[in-house]
Design a protein around this motif. Structure first.
Motif, PDB file in Angstrom:
ATOM      1  N   GLY A 127       0.706  -1.282   0.067  1.00  5.42           N
ATOM      2  CA  GLY A 127      -0.029   0.046   0.095  1.00  5.42           C
ATOM      3  C   GLY A 127       0.812   1.294   0.117  1.00  5.42           C
ATOM      4  N   MET A 128       1.983   1.310   0.654  1.00  2.00           N
ATOM      5  CA  MET A 128       2.907   2.252   0.651  1.00  2.00           C
ATOM      6  C   MET A 128       3.610   2.617  -0.676  1.00  2.00           C
ATOM      7  N   SER A 129       3.906   1.701  -1.318  1.00  2.00           N
ATOM      8  CA  SER A 129       4.513   1.616  -2.699  1.00  2.00           C
ATOM      9  C   SER A 129       3.238   2.290  -3.633  1.00  2.00           C
ATOM     10  N   VAL A 130       1.984   1.672  -3.477  1.00  2.00           N
ATOM     11  CA  VAL A 130       1.131   2.189  -4.183  1.00  2.00           C
ATOM     12  C   VAL A 130       0.869   3.794  -4.111  1.00  2.00           C
ATOM     13  N   ALA A 131       0.956   4.258  -2.926  1.00  2.90           N
ATOM     14  CA  ALA A 131       0.698   5.390  -2.473  1.00  2.90           C
ATOM     15  C   ALA A 131       1.863   6.210  -3.180  1.00  2.90           C
ATOM     16  N   LEU A 132       3.043   5.657  -2.976  1.00  2.00           N
ATOM     17  CA  LEU A 132       4.160   6.679  -3.539  1.00  2.00           C
ATOM     18  C   LEU A 132       4.316   6.671  -4.925  1.00  2.00           C
ATOM     19  N   LEU A 133       3.904   5.795  -5.429  1.00  2.00           N
ATOM     20  CA  LEU A 133       3.895   5.638  -7.066  1.00  2.00           C
ATOM     21  C   LEU A 133       2.438   6.875  -7.477  1.00  2.00           C
ATOM     22  N   GLY A 134       1.702   6.471  -6.623  1.00  2.00           N
ATOM     23  CA  GLY A 134       0.306   7.336  -7.121  1.00  2.00           C
ATOM     24  C   GLY A 134       0.515   8.774  -6.844  1.00  2.00           C
ATOM     25  N   GLY A 135       1.751   9.129  -6.107  1.00  2.00           N
ATOM     26  CA  GLY A 135       1.792  10.604  -5.741  1.00  2.00           C
ATOM     27  C   GLY A 135       1.050  11.168  -4.875  1.00  2.00           C
ATOM     28  N   GLY A 136       0.258  10.405  -4.120  1.00  2.00           N
ATOM     29  CA  GLY A 136      -0.690  10.832  -3.232  1.00  2.00           C
ATOM     30  C   GLY A 136      -2.000  11.292  -3.585  1.00  2.00           C
ATOM     31  N   SER A 137      -2.064  11.317  -5.119  1.00  2.00           N
ATOM     32  CA  SER A 137      -3.595  11.715  -5.554  1.00  2.00           C
ATOM     33  C   SER A 137      -4.654  10.601  -5.693  1.00  2.00           C
ATOM     34  N   ALA A 138      -5.868  11.104  -5.480  1.00  2.00           N
ATOM     35  CA  ALA A 138      -6.839   9.693  -5.553  1.00  2.00           C
ATOM     36  C   ALA A 138      -6.681   9.021  -6.931  1.00  2.00           C
ATOM     37  N   LEU A 139      -6.742   9.881  -7.801  1.00  2.00           N
ATOM     38  CA  LEU A 139      -6.603   8.952  -9.450  1.00  2.00           C
ATOM     39  C   LEU A 139      -5.424   8.303  -9.409  1.00  2.00           C
ATOM     40  N   GLY A 140      -4.132   8.645  -8.704  1.00  2.00           N
ATOM     41  CA  GLY A 140      -2.930   8.002  -9.018  1.00  2.00           C
ATOM     42  C   GLY A 140      -2.968   6.867  -8.204  1.00  2.00           C
ATOM     43  N   ILE A 141      -3.727   6.902  -6.976  1.00  2.00           N
ATOM     44  CA  ILE A 141      -3.599   5.658  -6.063  1.00  2.00           C
ATOM     45  C   ILE A 141      -4.474   4.626  -6.830  1.00  2.00           C
ATOM     46  N   LEU A 142      -5.632   4.933  -7.508  1.00  2.00           N
ATOM     47  CA  LEU A 142      -6.418   3.958  -8.231  1.00  2.00           C
ATOM     48  C   LEU A 142      -5.504   3.415  -9.268  1.00  2.00           C
ATOM     49  N   LEU A 143      -4.891   4.299 -10.019  1.00  2.00           N
ATOM     50  CA  LEU A 143      -4.357   3.504 -11.213  1.00  2.00           C
ATOM     51  C   LEU A 143      -3.150   2.646 -10.653  1.00  2.00           C
ATOM     52  N   ALA A 144      -2.465   3.300  -9.675  1.00  2.00           N
ATOM     53  CA  ALA A 144      -1.260   2.521  -9.194  1.00  2.00           C
ATOM     54  C   ALA A 144      -1.778   1.154  -8.593  1.00  2.00           C
TER      55      ALA A 144
END
Lengths: 318, 374
Positions: free
Chosen positions: B284-301
């Motif tokens: 989950g931490m990896s997802v958040a970092l890749l997604g840059g903390g944005s809602a859409l970024g997290i969904l895609l990551a």
């Protein structure tokens, strides 16, 4: 069981379980005194354990009794290699120390198990043929009582670890290199102004943590687990980090804490054989190191104890 | 050197990190004479080639979305929550426990109750480092790492020694929860070829939307971000940074706890002893970092990492490449995200404030300043 043999069981198993933690915790102390937070100790231990087991399996016939000792060197070299990744990311590339360390912890188990599967076509290695057995000090083990408790059938590596801890303390607090290292962990700008090479010093701190962490992992694999799988190193690196903090970033303190945590760990394993201890649920002994670290951190450590610039990146101004 | 604007750069850096991550994976495979093309093909086929594969991928993404949102809330407040494995585990155990304790309650009572208790359990574990940081200045990084292990060992103890015997099917596993507490939905599973996909996915999507609204449109979100940027200035402006730190950590824990809840009530339908920290925490931490903390970024990551995880299983059977290669790829991607400064050097920013061309020392993206030091 009489009390002498009981004590000697406790002491020797405490020594066996503490030794990997002592080495790794001292490594952490070097890295953090130089200003680089190293959460990646866990991953470094994984690589050390993995590489030493592979070496041991491959060369046990060639080197015989010397194999596990040479395995330590292999673990150290591989530990250094993986720590360089952390050093490069944090020192040159300005990565967040926690993120970079976590990457090491994600990478190491994946890479090592991948390699085990690629080399041996199964998820865990065979048991090694040559491991660190028990050691009796000639002469000393003949001393009544004390000899039996401390010097007979004990872990030679534990005594080496204690010597290394004292040596590390001396290096860190009594040599020029130690002073320089601590100064870049405390105030890199000032150190730079005085002409110290901040990047090189920080590199050496991280490399020492890779060396000692790799050795720690190699010791664990070759004296406790006896083989390597995904479940070999699970949390020992974090316990070592806890020991370093518990020991206030000081190698001798880290050693003391590591001995205590090793004692707690060994109790949860040999506890069944000891009257009194057997009644305590294992969970208390298992969580003790972690809970105590939190308590110590809250109660006894102000922020003043840790190196001031620990965890911050230093960008040399042009 | 490419000239790009700031928003484009924000997208390009993670994209390049992903490409480089896959490249690292390919190189490792080549070294051991596996075929990367065959491997990646069978990976995508495994994850997306069938309805059941897609279902499993979405199922895998569900807890990752929760833990990633949890990480992001805390990270925005300058707080490094790496205790999400523990918080999720607490949520998992608590929700299954409730489900087993009241198996005959009607669904409309039992399901929300189990979910809420699980979320609160996560929140409680998350509150500990928050309170300690706010009042004692204790490093949350260390406290959360330590708590991961405390929760891990405690969960086994609770299962084996504290839960009533009737809850257990063996020493290492609880009974299956009753259908009244299950997040699984027959029609949904039918669409996706009998995979373990469950209603947790809908909860995750709702959580993403709430996260977006909270962070962008509410005072609380503004306070969280502002404390993350500069706790002292926020305090000066009249915000209580202590309150915000604790609150953000509780929210973070609640979200992580929900990640565990969907594992318990959705994916596995029981609780069984864990030998190491839950992987959804660090993933989950990896997802958040890749997604840059944005809602859409997290969904895609989260979708990308789920494709890797689920496809990795297909890769092992389809191309004979060990599953661990996907974790190597994930670690590599996060490594490149972490050194975004270097990747950022590849581009020249179009509108840098003031047109001086010297080196710009500040970090490129979304890193809160008031951050976590140990």
């Amino acid at each position: 069981m009489n009390w002498v043999s009981m004590l000697s069981l406790i002491v020797s198993s405490t020594f066996v379980f503490s030794t990997p933690l002592i080495f790794t915790a001292i490594g952490g102390a070097f890295s953090e005194n130089g200003g680089i937070v190293n959460v990646g100790l866990e991953g470094i231990m994984v690589m050390g354990a993995f590489s030493s087991v592979v070496f041991n399996l491959t060369f046990a016939d060639t080197f015989g009794k010397a194999t596990p000792w040479l395995g330590l060197i292999v673990g150290a070299v591989v530990g250094i290699a993986i720590s360089l990744l952390h050093a490069m990311a944090t020192i040159n590339f300005r990565a967040d120390h926690i993120i970079s360390g976590t990457v090491i912890n994600l990478l190491a188990p994946a890479l090592s198990v991948f390699l085990v599967k690629a080399i041996y076509a199964k998820g865990q290695t065979d048991n090694i043929a040559q491991n660190f057995g028990y050691f009796s000090f000639p002469g000393l083990s003949k001393i009544p009582v004390i000899g039996q408790i401390f010097f007979k059938d004990t872990s030679l590596l534990a005594y080496i670890a204690i010597i290394v801890a004292i040596l590390a303390w001396w290096i860190l607090y009594k040599t020029r290199f130690g002073l320089h290292l601590r100064s870049v962990g405390e105030n890199p700008q000032a150190a730079d102004t005085l002409g110290l090479n901040v990047y090189r010093l920080r590199y050496s701190g991280v490399i020492i943590s890779g060396l000692l962490g790799g050795i720690g992992g190699a010791i664990f694999a070759q004296s406790i687990s006896g083989n390597f799988s995904a479940g070999t190193i699970v949390g020992q690196g974090y316990i070592s980090m806890a020991a370093m903090i518990f020991g206030k970033w000081n190698p001798i303190g880290a050693m003391g804490a590591a001995l205590f945590f090793g004692f707690a760990q060994s109790l949860s394993i040999i506890g069944g054989q000891l009257p009194g201890i057997a009644k305590i649920p294992a969970v208390y002994l298992q969580v003790a190191p972690y809970v105590l670290t939190i308590i110590v951190l809250v109660l006894f450590l102000g922020k003043a104890v840790m190196p001031k610039a620990d965890g911050t990146n230093y960008v040399k101004s042009k | 050197m490419l000239k790009v604007s700031q928003p484009i750069k924000k997208i390009l850096v993670p994209l390049i990190s992903i490409l480089l991550g896959f490249l690292v994976g390919a190189i490792v495979m080549l070294i051991f004479s596996y075929s990367p093309i065959q491997a990646y093909t069978s990976m995508f086929q495994g994850a997306l080639g069938s309805m059941s594969g897609i279902g499993e991928t979405l199922r895998q993404a569900t807890p990752l979305i929760f833990t990633a949102l949890g990480f992001s809330v805390a990270y925005s407040a300058g707080f490094f929550n790496i205790g999400m494995s523990g918080q999720a585990l607490a949520g998992w155990v608590a929700s299954v426990w409730v489900a087993l304790a009241y198996p005959n309650l009607p669904t409309y009572l039992l399901l929300p109750l189990a979910i809420i208790v699980g979320a609160l359990a996560g929140g409680l574990i998350g509150a500990i480092p928050g309170v300690l940081r706010a009042f004692f200045g204790t490093s949350e990084v260390i406290v959360t790492i330590m708590l991961n292990y405390v929760v891990l060992y405690t969960s086994t103890y609770l299962l084996q020694n504290v839960m009533p015997k009737s809850f257990r099917s063996s020493t290492d596993s609880t009974q299956t929860i009753s259908a009244h507490a299950s997040l699984r939905m027959g029609w949904l599973q039918n669409i996706f070829g009998g995979s373990r996909i469950n209603a947790g996915l809908f909860l995750a999507v709702i959580a993403i939307i709430i996260f977006w609204i909270m962070m962008k449109k509410t005072t609380l979100g503004f306070e969280i971000r502002s404390v993350g940027m500069n706790p002292f200035a926020s305090e000066y402006a009249g915000m209580s940074s202590k309150k915000t730190i604790i609150l953000s950590m509780v929210i973070s824990g609640v979200l992580s706890g929900l990640g565990g809840v969907v594992e318990g009530l959705g994916t596995y339908q029981n609780f069984f002893t864990q030998t190491s920290s839950l992987s959804i925490g660090f993933d989950g931490m990896s997802v958040a970092l890749l997604g840059g903390g944005s809602a859409l970024g997290i969904l895609l990551a989260s979708l990308l990492f789920s494709i890797l995880k689920i496809g990795g299983l297909g890769m092992q059977t389809g191309a004979g490449v060990p599953f661990e290669i996907v974790n190597i790829v994930i670690a590599a991607i996060i490594f490149f995200v972490a050194i975004d400064y270097v990747i950022g050097l590849l581009f020249k920013q179009k509108k840098a404030t003031g047109t001086n061309t010297g080196a710009k020392p500040e970090q490129v993206i979304h890193q809160p300043k008031g951050g976590s030091e140990i």
